[in-house]
Design a protein around this motif. Structure first.
Motif, mmCIF file in Angstrom:
data_model
loop_
_atom_site.group_PDB
_atom_site.id
_atom_site.type_symbol
_atom_site.label_atom_id
_atom_site.label_comp_id
_atom_site.label_asym_id
_atom_site.label_seq_id
_atom_site.Cartn_x
_atom_site.Cartn_y
_atom_site.Cartn_z
ATOM 1 N N SER A 183 0.987 -1.011 0.359
ATOM 2 C CA SER A 183 0.506 -0.069 -0.737
ATOM 3 C C SER A 183 1.180 1.090 -0.087
ATOM 4 N N VAL A 184 0.204 2.182 -0.928
ATOM 5 C CA VAL A 184 1.180 3.666 -0.611
ATOM 6 C C VAL A 184 0.210 4.235 -0.431
ATOM 7 N N SER A 185 0.614 5.430 -0.113
ATOM 8 C CA SER A 185 -0.603 6.409 0.368
ATOM 9 C C SER A 185 0.047 8.588 -0.570
ATOM 10 N N PHE A 186 -0.611 9.156 -0.923
ATOM 11 C CA PHE A 186 -0.001 10.234 -1.084
ATOM 12 C C PHE A 186 -0.639 11.223 -0.516
ATOM 13 N N ASP A 187 -1.116 12.115 0.996
ATOM 14 C CA ASP A 187 -1.502 12.756 1.615
ATOM 15 C C ASP A 187 -2.677 12.613 1.356
ATOM 16 N N GLY A 188 -3.162 11.006 1.828
ATOM 17 C CA GLY A 188 -3.988 10.543 2.628
ATOM 18 C C GLY A 188 -4.342 10.041 1.613
ATOM 19 N N PHE A 189 -4.388 10.318 0.135
ATOM 20 C CA PHE A 189 -4.490 9.510 -1.127
ATOM 21 C C PHE A 189 -4.120 8.327 -1.111
ATOM 22 N N LYS A 190 -4.616 7.298 -1.191
ATOM 23 C CA LYS A 190 -4.360 5.606 -1.200
ATOM 24 C C LYS A 190 -3.973 4.916 -2.621
ATOM 25 N N ALA A 191 -3.099 5.306 -2.955
ATOM 26 C CA ALA A 191 -2.738 4.909 -4.511
ATOM 27 C C ALA A 191 -2.827 4.109 -4.997
ATOM 28 N N ILE A 192 -2.150 3.360 -4.502
ATOM 29 C CA ILE A 192 -2.136 1.246 -4.646
ATOM 30 C C ILE A 192 -2.563 0.984 -2.217
ATOM 31 N N ASN A 193 -3.392 -0.038 -2.609
ATOM 32 C CA ASN A 193 -4.051 -0.604 -1.660
ATOM 33 C C ASN A 193 -4.207 -1.868 -1.905
ATOM 34 N N ASN A 194 -3.429 -2.245 -0.882
ATOM 35 C CA ASN A 194 -2.857 -3.381 -0.839
ATOM 36 C C ASN A 194 -2.540 -4.676 -2.239
ATOM 37 N N LEU A 195 -1.860 -4.206 -2.179
ATOM 38 C CA LEU A 195 -1.705 -4.469 -3.908
ATOM 39 C C LEU A 195 -1.068 -5.991 -3.931
ATOM 40 N N SER A 196 -1.123 -6.990 -4.443
ATOM 41 C CA SER A 196 -0.327 -8.658 -4.581
ATOM 42 C C SER A 196 -0.206 -8.232 -6.168
ATOM 43 N N PHE A 197 0.949 -8.911 -6.526
ATOM 44 C CA PHE A 197 0.990 -9.199 -7.922
ATOM 45 C C PHE A 197 2.209 -10.078 -8.240
ATOM 46 N N LEU A 198 2.000 -11.048 -8.561
ATOM 47 C CA LEU A 198 3.602 -11.251 -9.257
ATOM 48 C C LEU A 198 4.184 -12.077 -10.706
ATOM 49 N N LEU A 199 4.948 -11.927 -11.146
ATOM 50 C CA LEU A 199 5.703 -12.171 -12.441
ATOM 51 C C LEU A 199 6.913 -13.359 -11.492
ATOM 52 N N ARG A 200 6.586 -14.738 -12.807
ATOM 53 C CA ARG A 200 7.556 -15.639 -13.120
ATOM 54 C C ARG A 200 8.117 -15.529 -14.415
ATOM 55 N N GLU A 201 10.073 -16.096 -12.881
ATOM 56 C CA GLU A 201 10.941 -15.711 -14.424
ATOM 57 C C GLU A 201 10.559 -15.974 -16.007
ATOM 58 N N GLY A 202 10.675 -15.149 -16.616
ATOM 59 C CA GLY A 202 10.679 -15.292 -18.216
ATOM 60 C C GLY A 202 9.642 -15.467 -18.579
ATOM 61 N N GLU A 203 8.517 -14.873 -17.272
ATOM 62 C CA GLU A 203 7.037 -13.928 -17.927
ATOM 63 C C GLU A 203 6.399 -13.131 -18.681
ATOM 64 N N MET A 204 5.853 -12.509 -18.825
ATOM 65 C CA MET A 204 5.593 -11.264 -19.476
ATOM 66 C C MET A 204 3.998 -11.073 -19.423
ATOM 67 N N ARG A 205 3.966 -10.330 -19.288
ATOM 68 C CA ARG A 205 2.577 -9.602 -18.355
ATOM 69 C C ARG A 205 1.978 -8.411 -19.061
ATOM 70 N N ALA A 206 1.407 -8.169 -18.687
ATOM 71 C CA ALA A 206 0.237 -7.202 -19.721
ATOM 72 C C ALA A 206 -0.646 -6.205 -18.167
ATOM 73 N N VAL A 207 -0.266 -4.960 -17.607
ATOM 74 C CA VAL A 207 -1.436 -4.687 -16.544
ATOM 75 C C VAL A 207 -1.921 -3.586 -17.607
ATOM 76 N N ILE A 208 -3.340 -3.625 -17.180
ATOM 77 C CA ILE A 208 -3.888 -2.615 -17.926
ATOM 78 C C ILE A 208 -4.995 -2.141 -16.575
ATOM 79 N N GLY A 209 -5.306 -1.034 -16.790
ATOM 80 C CA GLY A 209 -6.451 -0.516 -15.764
ATOM 81 C C GLY A 209 -7.413 1.059 -15.624
ATOM 82 N N PRO A 210 -7.996 1.486 -15.309
ATOM 83 C CA PRO A 210 -8.098 2.596 -15.721
ATOM 84 C C PRO A 210 -6.906 3.667 -14.807
ATOM 85 N N ASN A 211 -7.145 5.473 -15.928
ATOM 86 C CA ASN A 211 -6.002 6.035 -15.561
ATOM 87 C C ASN A 211 -6.178 6.371 -13.935
#
Ligand code: ATP
Ligand code: ATP
Ligand code: URE
Ligand code: MG
Ligand code: MG
Lengths: 390, 231, 261, 415, 542
Positions: free
Chosen positions: C27-55
């Motif tokens: 988690s990370v927040s800027f002046d109280g705004f939670k920009a990342i909220n309990n994020l879990s993400f993993l990438l295996r060796e040699g993997e390519m991952r596309a990440v999408i999501g709203p602005n």
């Protein structure tokens, strides 16, 4: 080995040319002073030798600033401090050389300590009776200060004007400290009344000539060093740090070390300049730490053109020669002339004298190349012949 | 409305536009396409007055924009969404929008509703500094900011860059709306072909500083036209 | 396990040891705004991952965290299964082998294209080495190769300051290639590229992914589809959906917040 | 062209010292003009060569060299701060020229090529303290100075003097402030507190230059009146007071060897001439100007006596030369290159002038080496008989000569 | 009002007050004349002081005239006959007055007269000699002055007079002062222990440095109780003084801080907001100070009655003068340098040299006098802190300027445009903002503010061509320490540096204190590389 290193870094012809010019001046000017009789049209009076010796030291100082400002983008407003420290180290050696010839005839204590009732030499004065020790301190004192200062500042990522202002605070604090008589550096009168250096009278024309030559050689070495650094991969790294410090981090570089190396090297250069300056002007005092002096160094560099190697040298010589001339020619109005010069340079020569000249030169070359290209394309070889004849 | 005639533009010795002629009419969307580095942004810069032309003319509503400064052109009704967003980083979102008041009479100094309808996220972030926004949010702010000036001609340089698909669709709808409701002339530089095809009334394709094709949106389906866009 | 379940459990699937990148409960927040909220993400060796999501979903911020630019308020970030990235700074992380292309192209404007690439080339990083370094034939070969790949050969000796926006994008991709890191974090690589170039970039990335691990952030769904890899959709700082492109793009939540109807 | 004698004027016309030094340049120009009207010197006209060393100390050395070597001046009148003098000393001895130095200074110096027409500490500080002690009954002392050599030395001398006079150590405080110091609140409050202990208290100020104006303004505003805690200053003269509203300062003191308010005919005509020369009735005269007046006249007289402006001849001729000063006496150049001067104590008046409240009966000879510093007590300067600036009266030899005879031995060096 | 004037006024009042009751005595006239003749006869201040006492002891109120004239320096001795006269007039020919009656008795050339020289100790004698009598003056201020004098010079012999004055006194404040005076006198008398202990209590309540000094000087008493009481009282006074000392340091710090704030605040615009490394900032301050000087000169010569109004008049003028120079500077030089912030250093340095030299040429190199208007002169006592009016006004003024500027920058549309332009000039133009105009106005605003700072600084510092140089470095320190571009930061930085300085000064001395503050700034910037109020987040890197 070192020369090999320099040679491997492709030095461009501008640098080589300026090396030749500097060394030629270093030899010819003293020669014209010593060898030609006073009446000879080419005789250089001692007064001019002393004056130019001073300019050469300023030039080296400006060059040292250019290394950090021009290449790494650190606008140091405290470079005078390194110059002054080098100067003090040399001054302390010269003071110890006075021996019993001081006004009180004290064999160890400098005069100012005697009349302020000091009983013994403070510890930090010991060793300065030896030239080798003083020579090391000339480089060590400013180098160490720059290293420690830079270590903290660069690691804390102090940049831009913040860095500039704390360098100014540094030199300002040092100035106030050196003003204090208790510091043991002669208070605001500083160190003066030197008699001789390495056993040679400091006032003899031969010593002057030797100091002049040394300054020229030091400057030439400075040019060589900055030129080689600039041409190396480290030089590119310096520019990269200057333009986008953060970006270099994501490439795995440590910009703080890049800066620290340049800053320290530059401080050592400045210290050497100060050490050569002191015997030639005969005094070192806390005024050299004054923030305004450091700003002037920046001014010289900017006038000549920062980021170029020859620019700061020309800037330092030109501004100081202007100052020398104007203060004598029109003592009441010279500040107008100098001020106007600075304004004019910024307005009309935005990259400094040399910077603009080089820019113009490049543009001319490109234009010519383009024209040649065009003409070659459209009009065939016949039209390009006059070009070739040039 | 906007007539560009034989525009040439240099960066030093390098020539970026080599005689471009182009027109933008009210209530039409003109799309400008072209590969990287062909001069699209340079053309926009010339129009808004960020870079002088070496030769050629730009006329807006009959008025010649010879060396008119950018602010005069903005006041004359040219709104600009630059490439790379160019948000005022230390101004809040609200203040960023309010910069558009400069050329407006006092009575019109408010933020049009369309802005928040189009980009609701801006409403939530009014007090945040522009520079803190995400890339896409900044892009939305840039478009919103241009709309505050109530332009007659809206020049957009790759406005969809970094914007999420749903909002791209909204932007498309909005541009159509602005064209139809306000009769705005819209000049759109785009790489995103599908977006262009869906919106454009006419397209111009630039290559190496010259217009190599001019026509209607449907032309983009023609392979010889598309060839201008492939590598 | 579907992406939705992953998000719900807040625990990434798989063991830390097998991963090249491992984020858990970040988690990370800027002046109280939670920009990342309990994020879990993993990438295996040699993997390519596309990440999408709203602005504003937190994609760029996630990259900031991995590369050491932003310190997470809480959570674990591991590289190679066992290196705690929160204990290292940017240069250290970069030298470990995590390279990055920024959303807004950032290149050394005072340098030519050639010098930009030369500085990015893997290898010499210490001051003293760089003092003595001269370009090797191998390095020259790499640069020429990258210039060709990025189609910047004709601009080799041009100052980076005078590149167009798209050309800077390409230069930055080239710098990333030159760095040849283990993990490439690529933030919106095709923004401002023509469709043809976009396709070309997809091909290039697929190529790279054969020997590297890659995280690509993009809004161009066509491009993402072209990549043909697992997709993670972030929303409000945590994973909203994860899976194949078809799975994710059919996810009603994704359509609601991201793709639109 | 050939028949002029050049006189160098080496005073800062810009930078921090321009405030004080510009006036001296003008004074010199006036003196030279007047001399030319009287027919010049040795049948030749005098020609002033003005340069601006810009308050930059190394530049002083450069300009001195330029004046002597390039312009070939016969003598130089210049310098204000001690550091500027120190900076030019080697130049004058190397090129064997003459410098007239017109400012009160810390002493501890006597150079063959320099003539000190300003006050040595015994011509200013000591009489001022005597006055306060005897006439005002002062028992507690604040020695307030700018942090540099002149105040430090002067205060050192004074402290010793006061202790010798039986003042208790806790009744003396010494304080230093930086150049250009402008926030005097704390310091003035401290003075006030120190002075409220019941014993009569005075401040001896060696505050220099720009710091004086804010100092006096603060004194006035905090209501420190001269009747309660008088301040006696050694660096505040008419020129400095011109920048202050002196109303609240009436009664504070200064010790000098000259005041504009001195009523003598010589002074009246000097002031008149000055006003005519500057075209400004408001321009004040001050002590260093008088020092230049004396020095210049001495030089003229010595050159006439020697029949040449050759430095060696003039240096030899100068000691013993007597010229009238502006306060009604005859000042004499002593063998130690200092001069005899009267010491005047003046109180500040509302019009920015000083009213003399005390003056020595006789002229006081300037003492190069203070009798109140242990190391310099034994030294004596005499360029006439002993030909030595630092003669050790205990060892009965000239230190400079001894050093010359046996140049620094290894043993001396490594001591 | 000056010392001498106030004493003279005192005597004038006294003379009017007492003359009707004692007008006749012929024989006292002779005694008085004889005594007055003594003023002229003697040489040396000690003898003169004795003579003054003799005059005062005649008890003749007409003595006030000659004593008053003496403090004014108007008493002369006629050279030919040695007669003491009071003179008036200026120039070479002076009018003589009889020292007793004040009637004019002819004229004489200055050369025929010797001035009776007075110095501080003589003036003090005059004041002391007649001090007690003023306790009956009609004006409570004069009575107060008299009472204060009595406190400062406790004398058991005056106890009776003080008792009488207390019983007659109607003004509470004066009565309190008199009671303190009585207590002081008792301390020095041989009174019984109880009375002395009570007096000690009074003195303790009076407090202050003066109480401490009274307690310290009071003659030793054999009585243990008195000694103990005195010790306790001294300790408690001391303690109170310590707290006041703290308060005093804070006040001095705030007041120094407000000076720094004033000096820096214009720079916070030209440098902080616009990014111009404005080395000519100090010269803008200087221009403001010279404007004040010029205004005062005009007032002095042409409208002396308006002298007190010179500052309010100078404020807008200084703003205009410095602002127009700033405007011209921006249009003439700075505008060509946007995007090259470092070059502005070179150009503005040049400008600062030119401005300095221009002022030197125009106004001369030396200090010019700018006086405090009467409402800014002197001090008032706040407990143990003496608060000078000029400092107080400057603190208030600095805060007002700050508040106005804060409002202008953050709340007005011009402020918004200024910030937009400085953040992205090209984009601002594309939004329709007239960037050249805004640039020039912003620079003019910053310069104008510097100008009005000069008005304030002229009240406490030198007005000389070097004025600006003295502030430029501190100003940059303040702006940078506070965080570039943050007005609040500038405020807090100025105040905290001021207070830090003033707390260090008593321990370390002014020089070391300043060095320590500089070192502190250097260290602090390591902790917060973008100043006290650093902006954080992406917006900054962008
Ligand atoms: N320093 C900051 N201060 C305040 N808010 C911030 C800061 N940095 C990021 N944010 C906010 O955090 C959120 C995540 O931003 P981020 O840049 O990671 O989004 P993103 O997913 O990359 O979006 P985009 O697709 O638009 O690039 C956004 O709402 C942004 O406004
Ligand atoms: N500031 C500049 N200085 C010099 N050359 C420039 C500058 N900006 C652009 N160029 C050059 O001009 C040409 C046209 O650039 P422009 O930015 O107009 O391209 P573009 O069509 O917008 O490309 P993109 O799709 O990449 O944004 C390019 O070749 C570029 O290298
Ligand atoms: N000699 C002085 N006053 O510096
Ligand atoms: Mg573009
Ligand atoms: Mg992003």
């Amino acid at each position: 080995m070192i020369t090999g290193y320099f040679l491997r870094q492709g030095l461009n012809r501008w640098i080589i040319a300026s090396l030749v010019v500097i060394l030629a001046i270093g030899i010819l000017v003293p020669a014209a002073n010593l060898l030609l009789p006073a009446g000879h049209p080419l005789h250089v009076p001692s007064y001019i030798v002393a004056l130019f010796g001073k300019y050469l030291c300023y030039a080296l100082l400006a060059l040292s600033l250019d290394l950090v400002w021009g290449y790494v983008g650190i606008l140091s407003l405290g470079h005078g401090a390194f110059f002054a420290l080098g100067g003090y180290a040399m001054g302390m050696y010269l003071m110890r050389q006075i021996g019993t010839r001081g006004v009180y005839g004290d064999p160890t204590l400098p005069d100012f300590m005697v009349f302020l009732n000091w009983k013994e030499l403070p510890w930090f004065w010991s060793g300065f009776d030896q030239f080798w020790f003083a020579a090391i301190m000339v480089m060590l004192a400013p180098g160490l200060l720059a290293f420690v200062f830079g270590w903290f500042a660069f690691r804390s990522r102090v940049t831009g004007v913040y860095l500039s202002i704390i360098t100014q605070a540094m030199t300002y604090a040092l100035m106030l400290a050196f003003f204090r008589n208790d510091m043991g550096f002669g208070g605001n009168n500083g160190l003066t009344d030197f008699k001789d250096i390495l056993g040679y009278s400091i006032q003899s024309d031969q010593t002057r000539a030797a100091l002049f030559l040394s300054s020229a050689v030091a400057l030439a070495l400075g040019v060589l060093l900055v030129g080689a650094l600039g041409a190396s991969r480290y030089g590119k790294l310096m520019v990269a740090v200057r333009d986008a410090e953060d970006r270099t981090r994501f490439l795995g570089y440590r910009p703080e070390f890049v800066k620290l190396f340049a800053f320290t090297a530059s401080a050592v250069m400045a210290g050497i300049a100060g050490a050569l300056y002191v015997p030639q002007v005969g005094i070192i005092n806390p005024g050299e730490f004054a923030p305004a002096n450091s700003i002037e160094i920046v001014i010289w560099t900017a006038v000549g053109g920062r980021g170029t190697i020859i620019g700061p040298i020309i800037g330092a010589i030109l501004v100081n020669a202007g100052k020398s001339a104007f203060t004598g020619l029109f003592p009441e109005y010279w500040l107008f002339a100098l001020g106007a010069l600075f304004i004019a340079v910024t307005l009309f020569l935005p990259k400094g004298i040399v910077g603009t000249a080089m820019h113009g030169w490049d543009a001319l070359q490109r234009l010519r190349a383009a024209r040649r290209h065009e003409e070659g394309r459209h009009d065939g070889p016949a039209a390009s012949q006059p070009e070739a004849a040039e | 409305m906007l007539i560009i005639d034989n525009a040439r533009l240099h960066y030093g010795a390098a020539e970026a536009l080599r005689g471009v002629s182009l027109e933008a009419e009210p209530a039409t969307i003109t799309c400008i396409l072209g590969r990287n580095g062909v001069g699209k942004t340079s053309l926009m810069r010339a129009i808004v007055g960020h870079h002088p032309l070496t030769s050629g003319t730009i006329r807006f509503n009959g008025e010649v924009f010879a060396r008119r400064p950018a602010y005069d052109r903005a006041r004359a009704g040219i709104g600009f969404v630059p490439q790379g967003r160019e948000i005022f980083p230390l101004l809040t979102v609200r203040e960023n929008l309010q910069t558009g008041y400069a050329g407006l009479p006092r009575s019109e100094r408010h933020i049009p509703d369309t802005v928040f309808e189009l980009f609701p996220v801006l409403k939530d972030m009014l007090n945040r500094r522009g520079g803190d926004l995400s890339g896409g949010q900044q892009q939305q702010l840039a478009i919103g900011r241009a709309l505050v000036t109530r332009p007659k001609l809206l020049a957009l340089d790759e406005p969809t860059e970094g914007i999420q698909p749903s909002i791209i669709k909204d932007i498309g709808r909005a541009l159509t709306f602005l064209r139809d409701e306000f009769g705005m002339a819209i000049l759109l530089v785009e790489q995103y072909l599908d977006f262009c095809r869906g919106l454009a009334d006419s397209v111009s394709i630039l290559d190496r500083g010259v217009v190599v094709h001019q026509g209607v949106a449907e032309d983009l389906d023609r392979p010889e036209v598309r060839a201008h866009l492939t590598v | 396990m579907t992406g939705a379940e992953v998000a719900a459990s807040g625990k990434p699937a798989g063991h830390r040891e097998d991963t090249i990148l491992y984020l858990d409960g970040v988690s990370v927040s800027f002046d109280g705004f939670k920009a990342i909220n309990n994020l879990s993400f993993l990438l295996r060796e040699g993997e390519m991952r596309a990440v999408i999501g709203p602005n504003g979903a937190g994609k760029t911020t996630m990259m900031d965290i991995i590369t050491g630019k932003t310190r997470p308020d809480e959570g674990e970030v591991f590289f190679n299964g066992n290196v705690d990235l929160t204990r290292h700074d940017e240069p250290a992380i970069a030298t470990m082998g995590i390279g990055r292309k920024f959303q807004k192209p950032t290149v050394f404007e005072g340098h030519t294209v050639d010098d930009n690439l030369a500085l990015a080339l893997s290898g010499v990083r210490s001051i003293f080495a760089s003092l003595a370094h001269r370009r090797t034939i191998e390095e020259e070969r790499r640069i020429v190769e990258i210039l060709e790949t990025t189609r910047l050969s004709h601009l080799r000796h041009t100052s980076a300051a005078s590149l167009s926006h798209g050309q800077k994008q390409w230069l930055e991709i080239g710098m990333l290639l030159a760095q040849s890191p283990k993990v490439l974090l690529v933030d919106e690589p095709v923004a401002g590229m023509t469709d043809a170039e976009t396709a070309e970039t997809a091909r290039l990335l697929r190529d790279i992914a054969r020997s590297h691990s890659v995280v690509v952030v993009e809004h161009d769904m066509g491009f993402v589809r072209d990549l043909g890899v697992k997709v993670t959709c972030l929303h409000e700082g945590s994973v909203l959906s994860e899976g194949t492109i078809d799975h994710v793009s059919a996810d009603p939540k994704v359509i609601e917040v991201y793709l639109g109807r | 062209q050939e028949d002029t004698i050049k006189v160098g004027i080496l005073h800062s016309l810009s930078g921090t010292m321009a405030i004080s030094e510009t006036t001296l340049k003008d004074a010199m120009l006036m003196l030279i003009e007047a001399q030319n009207e009287k027919g010049g010197l040795l049948g030749k006209k005098l020609e002033a060569v003005v340069v601006d060393p810009a308050s930059d100390w190394p530049l002083f050395a450069e300009k001195a060299r330029q004046l002597i070597e390039q312009d070939e001046v016969a003598a130089v009148f210049g310098c204000w701060t001690s550091v500027s003098r120190k900076s030019v000393l080697p130049v004058f001895s190397e090129l064997n020229s003459i410098l007239f130095y017109p400012v009160q200074y810390e002493g501890e110096e006597s150079e063959r090529n320099v003539f000190y027409t300003g006050a040595a500490p015994n011509q200013q500080a000591i009489p001022a303290v005597d006055y306060l002690m005897n006439e005002e009954g002062v028992e507690r002392w604040v020695l307030e100075g700018t942090d540099y050599v002149y105040p430090r030395t002067t205060n050192k001398i004074l402290e010793q003097y006061l202790l010798d006079k039986g003042v208790a150590a806790e009744d003396i405080i010494v304080n230093y402030t930086p150049f250009g110091f402008s926030d005097w609140q704390t310091e003035v409050a401290r003075i006030k507190e120190f002075g409220s202990a019941g014993k009569k208290t005075a401040v001896v100020s060696t505050v220099n230059g720009d710091a004086n104006v804010p100092f006096y303004k603060e004194l006035a505003n905090q209501g420190i009146k001269a009747e309660d805690i008088p301040v006696v200053a050694f660096s505040v003269g008419e020129e400095e007071l011109a920048g202050i509203d002196t109303g609240p300062l009436v009664g504070h003191l200064a010790a000098w060897n000259y005041f504009q308010s001195v009523e003598t005919e010589a002074n009246a005509s000097f002031i008149e001439e000055w006003h005519a020369f500057t075209g400004d009735e408001a321009r004040v005269t001050n002590d260093p100007m008088e020092a230049h007046y004396i020095g210049f006249n001495m030089w003229i007289k010595a050159a006439e006596a020697a029949g040449t402006t050759d430095p060696d001849a003039v240096i030899a001729a100068l000691p013993g030369i007597e010229v009238p000063n502006l306060t009604g006496g005859i000042s004499k150049m002593l063998p130690n290159h200092h001069i005899t001067k009267p010491v005047l104590i003046g109180e500040i008046q509302e019009d920015g002038q000083f009213e003399v409240v005390s003056e020595t009966d006789d002229l006081v000879p300037g003492d190069a080496w203070s009798d109140f510093l242990p190391e310099s007590k034994k030294l004596k300067s005499d360029w006439v008989d002993l030909k030595c600036g630092n003669y050790d009266t205990e060892a009965e030899k000239c230190i400079a000569e001894t050093a010359m005879a046996e140049p620094a031995t290894e043993a001396a060096k490594s001591n | 009002m000056t010392v001498t004037r106030s004493i003279a006024a005192l005597f004038a009042v006294l003379a009017v007050l007492l003359s009707p009751s004692m007008a006749t005595a012929q024989d006292s006239d002779v005694a008085l004349r004889q005594a007055i003749a003594g003023l002229g006869a003697e040489k040396g201040y000690a003898r003169l002081r004795e003579a003054i006492n003799v005059v005062a002891q005649t008890g003749d109120p007409r003595a006030a005239r000659v004593l008053g004239a003496l403090t004014e320096g108007d008493v002369y001795r006629r050279a030919d006959d040695g007669a003491v006269v009071i003179v008036s007039g200026r120039g070479q020919q002076l009018t003589l007055h009889d020292p007793v009656t004040g009637e004019a008795i002819g004229t004489a050339p200055k050369s025929a007269l010797d001035k009776v020289r007075v110095n501080n100790s003589v003036r003090r004698s005059v004041r002391a000699a007649l001090g007690g009598l003023t306790l009956a003056a009609g004006d409570p201020d004069i009575r107060m002055t008299a009472a204060r004098t009595l406190i400062a010079t406790p004398d058991p012999d005056s106890l009776a007079a003080i008792e009488k004055a207390i019983s007659d006194e109607e003004d509470d404040a004066v009565r309190d002062a008199l009671e303190n005076a009585r207590a002081g006198a008792i301390l020095f008398s041989g009174a019984d222990p109880e009375t002395r202990i009570a007096a000690i209590e009074t003195i303790r309540n009076m407090g202050g440095q003066q109480a401490l000094s009274l307690l310290a000087r009071m003659p030793a008493s054999p009585d243990q109780g008195v000694l103990q009481a005195a010790e306790d009282a001294a300790a408690s006074v001391q303690k109170r003084l310590q707290y006041w000392g703290l308060g005093q340091n804070i006040w001095y710090g705030v007041s120094l801080g407000s000076v720094l704030l004033l000096a820096a605040i214009g720079l916070a615009i030209t440098f902080g907001v616009m990014g111009v490394i404005n080395m000519a900032h100090g010269e803008m301050v200087m221009l403001g100070a010279y404007t004040t000087f010029t205004v005062q000169e005009v007032m002095r010569t042409s409208f002396p009655g308006l002298l007190d109004w010179s500052l309010p008049i100078a404020l807008p003028l200084a703003f205009l003068v410095a602002g127009s120079v700033g405007f011209a500077l921006e249009r003439g030089v700075i505008r060509f340098l946007y995007g090259r912030p470092l070059e502005t250093l070179l150009a503005t340095w040049g400008v600062s040299l030119v401005l300095q030299q221009s002022v030197r040429t125009l106004f001369g190199p030396s200090n010019r006098e700018v006086s405090n208007p009467s409402f800014m002169s002197g001090a008032f006592q706040l407990g143990e802190i003496s608060v000078t009016w000029n400092r107080l006004y400057i603190v208030v003024f600095a805060l007002v300027v700050f508040a106005v500027l804060l409002y202008a920058i953050n709340r007005t549309s011009l402020g918004l445009r200024m910030r937009a332009v400085t953040q992205n000039r090209r984009m601002a133009a594309a939004m329709g903002i007239r960037t050249p105009w805004v640039d020039a106005l912003t620079f003019a605003l910053g310069s104008g503010i510097a100008g009005i700072a000069g008005v304030a600084l002229s009240q406490i510092d030198n007005v000389s061509p070097n004025l600006g140089q003295g502030y430029i470095i501190d100003s940059f320190m303040v702006v940078v320490f506070g965080g570039v571009g943050n007005l609040w930061g500038t405020l807090i930085a100025a105040l905290s540096l001021g207070v830090a300085n003033k707390f260090l000064e008593p321990f370390a001395g002014a020089v070391l204190g300043k060095i320590l503050v500089l070192v502190f700034i250097i260290l602090f910037i390591q902790r917060r590389p973008r100043g006290l109020f650093a902006l954080k987040g992406r917006a900054v890197d962008a």
